[in-house]
Scaffold this active site. Structure first.
Site, short mmCIF file in Angstrom:
data_model
loop_
_atom_site.label_atom_id
_atom_site.label_comp_id
_atom_site.label_asym_id
_atom_site.label_seq_id
_atom_site.Cartn_x
_atom_site.Cartn_y
_atom_site.Cartn_z
CB CYS A 165 3.56 -2.28 -7.24
SG CYS A 165 3.77 -3.23 -6.38
CB CYS A 219 -2.87 1.34 -1.38
SG CYS A 219 -2.76 3.04 -2.21
CB CYS A 259 -1.07 -0.08 0.84
SG CYS A 259 -0.45 -0.04 3.03
#
Length: 258
Positions: free
Chosen positions: A199, A192, A118
């Site tokens: 990411c 998230c 997240c």
């Protein structure tokens, strides 16, 4: 004597349509936006949206507004609700077909490596890490990290894990994603919407899963007033973890969609 007619159970009616079944199948593995589902099933957006609306009306699918782009929404399959209506459908056909929803024991041949991501790594991903480690009984390697980690764990993260699950993470600190750049993971799970967009790749062809869960710390409150939000978030994550375990035991990659 004319036999009585019995209505087709709602789940059977909804799931029997080929496109709705494909949508349910895709959403069983991850939360997705409409445009991603359009790509995955290869059908026009208006048709996909129509069938998603039917699944929502049937209580099988829910939506959350994206925290990354408020114009987007993520669709989520309510697996608890699916289990409930499946039990009902089996029993409606014959009492002997009442389905059992007890999950199988988690016993993978090799301990999978899982990463939860997240933004701050002070609430959602930290809760997920603790709960997966707790439920898997040490048969999984699990870490969590944040794209922009907070200086310390949110006090209500520590509290909810201790009071609701008997887990102590008081000595744990948020971790930056960059510190895991050389690690390989079998599954990368973003909790998230913002972190999902940034990411990085990890390892070779990991299973990519997204859970669109609002940040319980978004209000900035650290007192008892925000604790119910953390409790609700932990409950949702705990439910998702229970359904994740059989997926991890089977393994296999899931393509990444953006």
């Amino acid at each position: 004597m004319t036999p009585s007619r019995q209505a087709v159970p709602p789940f059977v009616h909804l799931a029997a349509h080929p496109l709705r079944w494909r949508l349910l199948n895709e959403l069983s593995g991850s939360d997705y936006r409409v445009r991603e589902l359009v790509t995955l099933v290869g059908e026009p957006q208006n048709l996909v949206s129509y069938h998603l609306r039917l699944l929502r009306n049937g209580g099988l699918v829910t939506t959350t507004r994206s925290s990354f782009d408020g114009r987007d929404s993520y669709y989520h399959l309510d697996l608890d609700r699916c289990a409930e209506v499946l039990v009902g459908a089996g029993a409606a056909l014959h009492p002997a077909l009442r389905l059992r929803t007890t999950p199988p024991a988690f016993d993978p041949p090799v301990a999978p490596a899982v990463l939860f991501v997240c933004t701050g790594n002070s609430a959602r991903s930290a809760i997920a890490e603790a709960l997966l480690h707790h439920h898997a009984g040490g048969r999984v390697e699990v870490l969590s990290a944040g794209s922009s980690p907070k200086p310390s764990m949110h006090p209500n993260t520590v509290r909810v894990l201790r009071e609701e699950f008997g887990i102590d993470i008081s000595d744990q600190s948020p971790r930056h994603l960059d510190t895991l750049a050389d690690r390989r993971f079998d599954a990368v799970i973003t909790l998230c919407d913002k972190a999902r967009e940034v990411c990085p790749e990890f390892g070779e062809d990991p299973r990519w899963i997204h859970w669109s869960i609002p940040d319980p710390a978004a209000s900035g409150d650290i007192d008892a007033d925000s604790y119910p939000i953390f409790r609700a978030t932990a409950t949702e994550i705990d439910t998702r973890i229970r359904y994740l375990l059989p997926v991890l035991a089977v393994g296999g990659p899931v393509r990444r969609s953006h």
